[in-house]
Design an enzyme around this catalytic site. Structure first.
Site, mmCIF file in Angstrom:
data_model
loop_
_atom_site.group_PDB
_atom_site.id
_atom_site.type_symbol
_atom_site.label_atom_id
_atom_site.label_comp_id
_atom_site.label_asym_id
_atom_site.label_seq_id
_atom_site.Cartn_x
_atom_site.Cartn_y
_atom_site.Cartn_z
ATOM 1 C CB THR A 1 -8.902 -4.338 -1.876
ATOM 2 O OG1 THR A 1 -8.494 -3.850 -3.165
ATOM 3 C CG2 THR A 1 -7.860 -5.379 -1.670
ATOM 4 N NE ARG B 1 -2.949 -0.554 -10.361
ATOM 5 C CZ ARG B 1 -3.385 -0.749 -9.277
ATOM 6 N NH1 ARG B 1 -4.314 -2.235 -9.015
ATOM 7 N NH2 ARG B 1 -2.888 -0.283 -8.202
ATOM 8 C CB VAL B 2 -0.230 -6.218 -11.775
ATOM 9 C CG1 VAL B 2 -0.341 -6.958 -10.535
ATOM 10 C CG2 VAL B 2 -0.465 -6.796 -13.189
ATOM 11 N N GLY B 3 -1.762 -4.457 -9.292
ATOM 12 C CA GLY B 3 -1.418 -3.684 -8.021
ATOM 13 C C GLY B 3 -0.643 -4.608 -7.098
ATOM 14 C CG ASP B 4 -1.083 -3.385 -2.770
ATOM 15 O OD1 ASP B 4 -2.013 -3.031 -3.716
ATOM 16 O OD2 ASP B 4 -1.134 -3.594 -1.649
ATOM 17 C CB THR C 1 -6.775 -2.518 1.748
ATOM 18 O OG1 THR C 1 -7.496 -1.671 0.886
ATOM 19 C CG2 THR C 1 -6.992 -1.878 2.998
ATOM 20 N N GLY C 2 -5.198 -0.235 -0.395
ATOM 21 C CA GLY C 2 -4.678 1.193 -0.469
ATOM 22 C C GLY C 2 -4.261 1.460 -1.943
ATOM 23 N N GLY D 1 -2.006 0.773 -4.554
ATOM 24 C CA GLY D 1 -1.284 -0.143 -4.727
ATOM 25 C C GLY D 1 -0.014 0.360 -5.238
HETATM 26 N N1 ASP Z 1 -4.318 -2.181 -3.376
HETATM 27 C C1 ASP Z 1 -5.331 -2.262 -4.435
HETATM 28 C C2 ASP Z 1 -4.651 -2.275 -5.701
HETATM 29 O O1 ASP Z 1 -3.979 -1.135 -5.875
HETATM 30 C C3 ASP Z 1 -6.651 -1.442 -4.186
HETATM 31 C C4 ASP Z 1 -7.275 -1.613 -2.806
HETATM 32 O O2 ASP Z 1 -6.668 -1.845 -2.010
HETATM 33 O O3 ASP Z 1 -8.673 -1.124 -2.912
HETATM 34 O O4 ASP Z 1 -5.082 -2.898 -6.719
#
Ligand code: ASP
Length: 309
Positions: free
Chosen positions: A176, A204-207, A227-228, A230
């Site tokens: 990300t 699905r929706v992340g952070d 990033t991480g 989510g």
């Molecule tokens: N934070 C992102 C998500 O959960 C993934 C990532 O940081 O690589 O969609």
């Protein structure tokens, strides 16, 4: 001019020296430097923090090494669904999109939502129709196809597992992407863009597109891009928590980022990192994983990109 600062990330995770060949490491560093420079030159030329973070993130979206735009990972259906957001610390204006396909630069679309719609957050078909209306560039499905990401998806396809793009599982391409900046006028901004997590359920929706979770900017405190994993970043409201610790508890940028990433996030099982800048030009690059693709540059001569911890 004196305080202009920018930081970028290209994802955090199980990124070990042994997982990258010297050529790949050089390639990552070169692309990170290009993206960093794109934003820095915008700031140096008097452009706004919003212009700078958009420029850096668009450069990373166009590079297949990172999990955003062109390099986006596969969903459980074998499609690509991208999320992005941008926030202006001067006005607290924000724009976000989620679950979009085909749009070449989701970060540009986020900015258009912020500046040319009455809304903050558009999703799916509505966001794509708005992108067409605003004459955004679209790409065919094969533009987003990447063999290594495809292999990565095939290894978990049909299971309930979904994973960070930068997990140890067979992948050498992570990330990300995000940028935070402070401009000559003392304003901060943050931008984040992602393909999400490999084998995520469609829808699905992340952070990353959620204001306050994966992305936040406020001139009263700082700008943050995360990033991480989510799901954990959403539950910990990570980006806003950093700003709150500064505003309400008087922590420094560094202290606030450390508290959130090394303590609060770990307590609930979350892994990842963030980049942040405050209105004095301080930069924090904090992560609790083995590595994070990252870079920072300022007017005092700081200019570096790094990968491992
Ligand atoms: N934070 C992102 C998500 O959960 C993934 C990532 O940081 O690589 O969609």
């Amino acid at each position: 001019m004196s305080n202009i600062s920018i930081a970028i990330h290209g994802g955090a995770g199980t990124i070990l020296p042994s997982s990258l060949t010297p050529e790949l490491e050089r390639a990552y560093k070169a692309r990170l430097q290009e993206a960093l420079d794109a934003g820095y030159h915008a700031l140096k030329n008097g452009k706004t923090a919003i212009d700078a973070v958009e420029a850096s993130v668009a450069a990373l979206e166009d590079c297949p090494l990172f999990n955003a735009g062109k390099g986006s990972v596969f969903t459980s259906e074998g499609t690509h669904e991208m999320d992005a957001s941008i926030m202006d610390g001067a006005s607290l204006n924000a724009g976000a999109v989620s679950s979009i396909t085909g749009v070449k630069n989701p970060i540009q679309l986020s900015r258009l939502v912020m500046e040319h719609s009455d809304h903050v957050f558009l999703t799916g078909k509505g966001a794509e129709d708005f992108a067409r209306h605003m004459k955004c560039e679209f790409e065919e499905q094969d533009y987003f196809f990447d063999e290594l990401r495809h292999q990565q998806w095939l290894s978990v396809k049909g299971t309930d597992k979904f994973q960070l793009d930068h997990s140890s599982l067979a992948d050498k391409k992570f990330g990300t992407v995000g940028a935070v900046a402070l401009d000559q006028h003392g304003n901060v901004a943050a931008a984040t863009s992602t393909g999400g997590m490999t084998n995520k359920k469609y829808g699905r929706v992340g952070d990353s597109p959620m204001i306050g979770a994966g992305n936040y900017a406020n001139n009263a405190t700082c700008a943050v891009s995360c990033t991480g994993s989510g799901e954990y970043f959403i539950r910990a409201v990570v980006a806003y928590d950093v700003a709150c610790l500064i505003e309400h508890k008087g922590l420094t940028l560094q202290e606030a980022c450390k508290e959130v990433i090394q303590n609060r996030l770990i307590k609930i099982g979350g892994d990842g990192g963030l980049i942040a800048v405050d209105t004095s030009g301080n930069i924090s690059l904090e992560f609790n994983t083995e590595g994070m693709y990252r870079g920072r540059r300022n007017a005092q001569g700081l200019n570096e990109v790094a990968i491992f911890s």
